[in-house]
Design a protein around this motif. Sequence first.
Motif, PDB file in Angstrom:
ATOM      1  N   PHE A  45     -45.081 -36.061 -12.995  1.00 45.99           N
ATOM      2  CA  PHE A  45     -46.389 -35.388 -12.918  1.00 45.99           C
ATOM      3  C   PHE A  45     -46.619 -34.606 -14.208  1.00 45.99           C
ATOM      4  CE2 PHE A  45     -49.292 -31.960 -11.845  1.00 45.99           C
ATOM      5  CZ  PHE A  45     -50.240 -32.587 -11.066  1.00 45.99           C
ATOM      6  N   ASP A  46     -47.794 -34.795 -14.817  1.00 48.90           N
ATOM      7  CA  ASP A  46     -48.127 -34.178 -16.097  1.00 48.90           C
ATOM      8  C   ASP A  46     -49.143 -33.057 -15.848  1.00 48.90           C
ATOM      9  OD1 ASP A  46     -49.329 -33.571 -18.624  1.00 48.90           O
ATOM     10  OD2 ASP A  46     -48.689 -35.509 -19.401  1.00 48.90           O
ATOM     11  N   VAL A  47     -48.707 -31.824 -15.958  1.00 50.59           N
ATOM     12  CA  VAL A  47     -49.563 -30.671 -15.648  1.00 50.59           C
ATOM     13  C   VAL A  47     -50.764 -30.612 -16.580  1.00 50.59           C
ATOM     14  CG1 VAL A  47     -49.683 -28.155 -15.538  1.00 50.59           C
ATOM     15  CG2 VAL A  47     -47.669 -29.345 -14.649  1.00 50.59           C
ATOM     16  N   ASP A  48     -50.540 -30.798 -17.882  1.00 52.35           N
ATOM     17  CA  ASP A  48     -51.649 -30.745 -18.836  1.00 52.35           C
ATOM     18  C   ASP A  48     -52.672 -31.842 -18.561  1.00 52.35           C
ATOM     19  OD1 ASP A  48     -50.600 -28.554 -20.141  1.00 52.35           O
ATOM     20  OD2 ASP A  48     -49.524 -29.743 -21.633  1.00 52.35           O
ATOM     21  N   LEU A  59     -58.016 -39.692  -6.811  1.00 54.97           N
ATOM     22  CA  LEU A  59     -57.749 -40.344  -8.096  1.00 54.97           C
ATOM     23  C   LEU A  59     -57.035 -39.393  -9.046  1.00 54.97           C
ATOM     24  CD1 LEU A  59     -58.126 -43.015  -9.583  1.00 54.97           C
ATOM     25  CD2 LEU A  59     -60.269 -42.137 -10.496  1.00 54.97           C
ATOM     26  N   ALA A  60     -57.411 -38.107  -9.016  1.00 58.14           N
ATOM     27  CA  ALA A  60     -56.739 -37.119  -9.866  1.00 58.14           C
ATOM     28  C   ALA A  60     -55.251 -37.038  -9.531  1.00 58.14           C
ATOM     29  CB  ALA A  60     -57.392 -35.750  -9.693  1.00 58.14           C
ATOM     30  N   LEU A  61     -54.913 -37.093  -8.245  1.00 51.94           N
ATOM     31  CA  LEU A  61     -53.514 -37.048  -7.830  1.00 51.94           C
ATOM     32  C   LEU A  61     -52.749 -38.258  -8.354  1.00 51.94           C
ATOM     33  CD1 LEU A  61     -53.976 -35.894  -4.116  1.00 51.94           C
ATOM     34  CD2 LEU A  61     -53.115 -34.509  -6.011  1.00 51.94           C
ATOM     35  N   ALA A  62     -53.374 -39.427  -8.288  1.00 55.15           N
ATOM     36  CA  ALA A  62     -52.704 -40.647  -8.741  1.00 55.15           C
ATOM     37  C   ALA A  62     -52.565 -40.691 -10.259  1.00 55.15           C
ATOM     38  CB  ALA A  62     -53.477 -41.873  -8.253  1.00 55.15           C
ATOM     39  N   LEU A  63     -53.636 -40.335 -10.975  1.00 51.47           N
ATOM     40  CA  LEU A  63     -53.636 -40.478 -12.436  1.00 51.47           C
ATOM     41  C   LEU A  63     -52.903 -39.346 -13.150  1.00 51.47           C
ATOM     42  CD1 LEU A  63     -57.270 -41.728 -13.183  1.00 51.47           C
ATOM     43  CD2 LEU A  63     -55.179 -43.079 -12.988  1.00 51.47           C
ATOM     44  N   SER A  64     -52.611 -38.252 -12.451  1.00 50.08           N
ATOM     45  CA  SER A  64     -51.877 -37.154 -13.087  1.00 50.08           C
ATOM     46  C   SER A  64     -50.405 -37.489 -13.314  1.00 50.08           C
ATOM     47  CB  SER A  64     -51.987 -35.881 -12.235  1.00 50.08           C
ATOM     48  OG  SER A  64     -53.297 -35.362 -12.268  1.00 50.08           O
ATOM     49  N   ARG A  65     -49.957 -38.571 -12.736  1.00 49.24           N
ATOM     50  CA  ARG A  65     -48.595 -39.040 -13.010  1.00 49.24           C
ATOM     51  C   ARG A  65     -48.584 -39.964 -14.231  1.00 49.24           C
ATOM     52  NH1 ARG A  65     -46.131 -42.007  -8.176  1.00 49.24           N
ATOM     53  NH2 ARG A  65     -44.424 -42.107  -9.703  1.00 49.24           N
ATOM     54  N   ARG A  66     -47.481 -39.962 -14.958  1.00 41.37           N
ATOM     55  CA  ARG A  66     -47.302 -40.879 -16.088  1.00 41.37           C
ATOM     56  C   ARG A  66     -46.523 -42.100 -15.585  1.00 41.37           C
ATOM     57  NH1 ARG A  66     -49.235 -39.476 -20.718  1.00 41.37           N
ATOM     58  NH2 ARG A  66     -49.701 -37.302 -21.206  1.00 41.37           N
ATOM     59  N   ALA A  67     -47.211 -42.936 -14.835  1.00 39.37           N
ATOM     60  CA  ALA A  67     -46.597 -44.095 -14.206  1.00 39.37           C
ATOM     61  C   ALA A  67     -46.768 -45.342 -15.080  1.00 39.37           C
ATOM     62  CB  ALA A  67     -47.217 -44.329 -12.834  1.00 39.37           C
ATOM     63  N   SER A  68     -46.044 -46.384 -14.712  1.00 42.14           N
ATOM     64  CA  SER A  68     -46.201 -47.678 -15.372  1.00 42.14           C
ATOM     65  C   SER A  68     -47.228 -48.548 -14.664  1.00 42.14           C
ATOM     66  CB  SER A  68     -44.856 -48.423 -15.412  1.00 42.14           C
ATOM     67  OG  SER A  68     -43.916 -47.736 -16.196  1.00 42.14           O
ATOM     68  N   LEU A  69     -47.356 -48.363 -13.361  1.00 43.19           N
ATOM     69  CA  LEU A  69     -48.264 -49.183 -12.563  1.00 43.19           C
ATOM     70  C   LEU A  69     -49.013 -48.283 -11.595  1.00 43.19           C
ATOM     71  CD1 LEU A  69     -49.166 -52.107 -11.853  1.00 43.19           C
ATOM     72  CD2 LEU A  69     -47.318 -52.137 -10.161  1.00 43.19           C
ATOM     73  N   TYR A  70     -50.348 -48.320 -11.669  1.00 46.05           N
ATOM     74  CA  TYR A  70     -51.204 -47.555 -10.758  1.00 46.05           C
ATOM     75  C   TYR A  70     -51.824 -48.528  -9.761  1.00 46.05           C
ATOM     76  CZ  TYR A  70     -50.849 -43.927 -14.349  1.00 46.05           C
ATOM     77  OH  TYR A  70     -50.378 -42.993 -15.245  1.00 46.05           O
ATOM     78  N   LEU A  71     -51.663 -48.252  -8.481  1.00 42.74           N
ATOM     79  CA  LEU A  71     -52.187 -49.097  -7.417  1.00 42.74           C
ATOM     80  C   LEU A  71     -53.213 -48.284  -6.635  1.00 42.74           C
ATOM     81  CD1 LEU A  71     -48.758 -50.514  -6.153  1.00 42.74           C
ATOM     82  CD2 LEU A  71     -50.315 -51.569  -7.812  1.00 42.74           C
ATOM     83  N   LEU A  72     -54.476 -48.671  -6.723  1.00 37.18           N
ATOM     84  CA  LEU A  72     -55.572 -47.886  -6.151  1.00 37.18           C
ATOM     85  C   LEU A  72     -56.268 -48.691  -5.064  1.00 37.18           C
ATOM     86  CD1 LEU A  72     -57.105 -46.627  -9.541  1.00 37.18           C
ATOM     87  CD2 LEU A  72     -55.170 -45.667  -8.253  1.00 37.18           C
ATOM     88  N   ASP A  73     -56.191 -48.200  -3.830  1.00 36.20           N
ATOM     89  CA  ASP A  73     -56.736 -48.921  -2.687  1.00 36.20           C
ATOM     90  C   ASP A  73     -58.130 -48.400  -2.360  1.00 36.20           C
ATOM     91  OD1 ASP A  73     -56.988 -50.575  -0.532  1.00 36.20           O
ATOM     92  OD2 ASP A  73     -55.311 -49.770   0.607  1.00 36.20           O
ATOM     93  N   GLU A  74     -59.137 -49.201  -2.686  1.00 38.19           N
ATOM     94  CA  GLU A  74     -60.546 -48.883  -2.408  1.00 38.19           C
ATOM     95  C   GLU A  74     -60.940 -47.498  -2.926  1.00 38.19           C
ATOM     96  OE1 GLU A  74     -62.756 -50.927  -1.309  1.00 38.19           O
ATOM     97  OE2 GLU A  74     -61.650 -52.518  -0.304  1.00 38.19           O
ATOM     98  N   PRO A  75     -60.792 -47.243  -4.228  1.00 36.86           N
ATOM     99  CA  PRO A  75     -61.072 -45.891  -4.741  1.00 36.86           C
ATOM    100  C   PRO A  75     -62.545 -45.510  -4.748  1.00 36.86           C
ATOM    101  CG  PRO A  75     -60.634 -47.391  -6.557  1.00 36.86           C
ATOM    102  CD  PRO A  75     -60.326 -48.153  -5.290  1.00 36.86           C
TER     103      PRO A  75
END
Length: 233
Positions: A105-108, A138-154
């Motif tokens: 999780f990236d605080v900045d 979406l903010a919760l999901a994108l605040s991580r520095r992940a390799s793969l983002y999986l978004l179900d019906e955003p």
Amino acid sequence: MDQLLELDSVNKRYGKKAALKDVSLSVGPGRIIGLLGSNGSGKSTLLRIAAGLLVPESGSVRIQGRRPGPGSKALVSFMPDRPQFESWMTVGDALDFQRDFFADFDVDKSKRILEFMRLSRAEKTLSLSKGMQERLQLALALSRRASLYLLDEPIGGVDPVARDHILDALVEFYEEDSSVIVSTHLIADIERIFDEVLMIREGSLILQEEVEQIRLNSGKSIDQLFKEVYAEC
């Protein structure tokens, strides 16, 4: 570089119903991919298997070459189609919970996303509109520095203005060397951001293709092709 996601002959059933049938696909880095299908086609099941939340009956799943497990879950950020925060939480509480749970999780980054989304940490999640809840998800999901983002019906169930804002945020804040898979049946509103599409029908993957190649070969938009394909169901 390893493929970010590989599924090989994956099958999944719920009782007698086949949710996924012999699905094979691969996803490389640096892509925004649409996972397209009607309701009940298997989109959510596919995403949950890719996220390591469901186990297939047969076939294999690899995240950067790894089998799903604690190590692979650290590479994947999953946004479910229902809120993942409690009604008593503020926006800040939801973000703090995400920060405590995920080491990447990236605080900045989360602060920049909140500003972009026009959300305040002090707001109660219970008082948020549907569109604002989707922004927080979406903010919760994108605040991580992940390799793969999986978004179900955003963008399901939100107005066109909120949809545009959510899509702009997605393009702005996902990691450039990562990939995003977005499940949706609202094609016209979202196809502008896709590099590639996967089409799934009754649990079977019927198409994986570059968006520009589809338009070049068929002369149709993704929305037009989608309507043709699913009109036959």
